[in-house]
Design a protein around this motif. Structure first.
Motif, PDB file in Angstrom:
ATOM      1  N   LYS A 104      87.660  27.693 -38.756  1.00 31.75           N
ATOM      2  CA  LYS A 104      87.849  28.933 -38.643  1.00 31.75           C
ATOM      3  C   LYS A 104      88.201  29.267 -37.150  1.00 31.75           C
ATOM      4  O   LYS A 104      86.794  29.015 -36.238  1.00 31.75           O
ATOM      5  N   ALA A 105      89.149  30.587 -36.285  1.00 31.86           N
ATOM      6  CA  ALA A 105      88.468  30.866 -35.699  1.00 31.86           C
ATOM      7  C   ALA A 105      88.649  32.148 -35.846  1.00 31.86           C
ATOM      8  O   ALA A 105      89.394  32.656 -36.447  1.00 31.86           O
ATOM      9  N   ASP A 106      88.594  33.472 -34.243  1.00 31.10           N
ATOM     10  CA  ASP A 106      88.703  34.820 -34.636  1.00 31.10           C
ATOM     11  C   ASP A 106      88.956  34.815 -35.625  1.00 31.10           C
ATOM     12  O   ASP A 106      90.073  36.324 -36.463  1.00 31.10           O
ATOM     13  N   GLU A 107      87.905  35.097 -36.876  1.00 30.35           N
ATOM     14  CA  GLU A 107      88.154  35.355 -38.214  1.00 30.35           C
ATOM     15  C   GLU A 107      89.840  34.966 -39.195  1.00 30.35           C
ATOM     16  O   GLU A 107      90.101  35.562 -40.248  1.00 30.35           O
ATOM     17  N   LEU A 108      89.889  33.991 -38.340  1.00 34.95           N
ATOM     18  CA  LEU A 108      91.393  33.298 -39.351  1.00 34.95           C
ATOM     19  C   LEU A 108      91.071  32.489 -39.094  1.00 34.95           C
ATOM     20  O   LEU A 108      90.928  31.250 -38.846  1.00 34.95           O
ATOM     21  N   LYS A 110      92.338  27.770 -39.883  1.00 38.44           N
ATOM     22  CA  LYS A 110      93.741  27.631 -39.446  1.00 38.44           C
ATOM     23  C   LYS A 110      93.916  26.326 -40.684  1.00 38.44           C
ATOM     24  O   LYS A 110      92.917  25.692 -40.525  1.00 38.44           O
ATOM     25  N   TYR A 119      98.180  29.885 -41.284  1.00 40.55           N
ATOM     26  CA  TYR A 119      97.543  31.210 -41.152  1.00 40.55           C
ATOM     27  C   TYR A 119      96.556  32.075 -42.256  1.00 40.55           C
ATOM     28  O   TYR A 119      98.201  32.266 -42.771  1.00 40.55           O
ATOM     29  N   LYS A 121      94.116  34.735 -43.868  1.00 39.84           N
ATOM     30  CA  LYS A 121      92.357  36.164 -43.392  1.00 39.84           C
ATOM     31  C   LYS A 121      91.764  35.071 -44.885  1.00 39.84           C
ATOM     32  O   LYS A 121      90.440  35.374 -44.272  1.00 39.84           O
TER      33      LYS A 121
END
Ligand code: FAD
Length: 349
Positions: A104-108, A110, A119, A121
């Motif tokens: 997970k990075a920047d609220e997303l 992967k 990807y 949310k």
């Protein structure tokens, strides 16, 4: 880069149940499943398996399983029903897609798969337990030269014809497999405690009703136990085993040796094969990089991860909701999960 609102990992009964409650949500979601066809873990259980839940307790939300002419459905009948259920509601399932890691990075999220990255949310993990069979460990297990198989690898008794076989485990799997193998082989049944068979006059419907009311009404005396979902249900093969008087369970041995096991009194006994009917643990490997998995569990409030609130876990067993590891029980937790996901998107619209 396409970003889904939600990805559901696992297209078995748990994943499909969540999808059922998202039908009119308007969310852009996809189910990823590594099997080539619908059926989840049921595709891999042994040929003669009979469900321990009667037909009316083997139905998913919204659509009753068609009646069969026997009380407990066959594995093939339940797979056909799952297939039809998926087709009926046209759930978006991408098959042959194995998720090996989620980060997970920047609220997303992967989601890395053999078919590229996805990807999303939010994430629901519904990967079941079948890929993580549990085998207790005994001293010298690796010294034993006979065959060792977990129930998930068992197909039929044929492979054990005329052999001496130890079946380990006192649940429904152990009892059904023992019945079948004992027709062609010399069997010994090892269980931790004396096995508990559901009384003859109580059928699977009563079992599910009783277990549910016991759970939701802790004040009843029955809560202290009359019947439990782990009791052995008298499906045909078990009745047959009882009739043939094959169920003589003994307590575990102390260790293995090259040809078999050593009993508590020091006696050695040779076995050609050992069948482990000892259950499963949650299959959470794909979530390890999120740093939420501890001792095969993820801390949750109901089905939602405490540490990672955009992640929900459905269908793994009682820690993700009462009886959520059963067909009958998964509907409620799937409905509550879908409700929370909708609320999440309402809040973050
Ligand atoms: P699964 O059926 O395992 O579905 C998960 C799906 O996710 C599978 O298709 C799997 O291949 C896929 N998957 C896993 N990992 C990944 C990944 N990394 N990437 C992509 N896909 C992945 N319950 C009852 O109510 N009645 C019964 O009679 C009954 N009998 C049972 C008999 C046995 C022998 C066992 C073991 C269980 C039984 N159960 C029964 C319990 C339960 O209903 C089943 O275990 C059921 O299969 C659980 O469904 P699920 O959707 O949670 O998991």
């Amino acid at each position: 880069m396409k970003i889904y609102d939600l990805i559901i990992i696992g297209g078995g009964q748990a994943g499909l149940s969540v999808a059922y409650f998202l039908r009119r949500s308007g969310l852009d979601y996809l189910i990823l499943d590594d099997q080539k066809e619908s059926g989840g873990a049921w595709l891999h259980y042994w040929d003669s398996l009979k469900l321990f839940s009667p037909t009316d307790y083997s139905s998913l939300s919204g659509w009753q399983m068609p009646e069969t002419d026997h009380e407990y459905p066959l594995r093939a009948e339940f797979i056909a029903y799952l297939k039809a259920y998926e087709a009926r509601y046209k759930f978006p399932v991408q098959r042959n897609t194995f998720v090996f890691q989620v980060t997970k990075a920047d609220e997303l999220f992967k989601i890395e798969t053999n078919n590229g990255n996805f990807y999303a949310k939010t994430l629901v993990s519904a990967t079941g337990t079948a890929k993580n069979p549990y085998l207790p460990s005994y001293p010298n297990q690796n010294v034993y030269q006979g065959v060792q198989r977990h129930a998930v690898e068992y197909r039929s008794g044929d492979a054990f014809k005329d052999q001496k076989v130890m079946v380990i485990g006192g649940g429904n799997s152990g009892a059904q497999i023992l019945s079948e193998v004992s027709k062609v082989a010399n069997t010994t049944w090892v269980t931790l405690e004396p096995p508990r068979f559901l009384p003859e006059n109580i059928d699977g419907r009563y079992l599910f009703n009783q277990a549910t009311s016991n759970f939701f009404d802790e004040t009843t005396e029955a809560f202290n136990r009359q019947v439990s979902l782990s009791d052995i249900v008298l499906v045909e093969s078990v009745r047959d085993g009882l009739k043939r008087d094959v169920y003589h369970a003994v307590r575990p041995f102390v260790s293995f040796y090259k040809d078999g096991v050593v009993w508590e009194n020091g006696n050695k006994e040779a076995f050609d094969a050992v069948l482990w009917c000892t259950g499963f643990k949650p299959n959470l490997k794909h979530l390890e990089a999120l740093d939420v998995v501890e001792n095969n569990r993820i801390a949750t409030k109901d089905t939602r991860s405490l540490k990672e609130p955009q992640l929900w876990l459905v269908g793994y067993g009682s820690w993700t909701g009462f009886a959520s590891g059963t067909i009958y029980g998964v509907g409620k937790t799937a409905r509550d999960t879908a409700r929370e996901i909708r609320a999440y998107f309402k809040k973050h619209a």
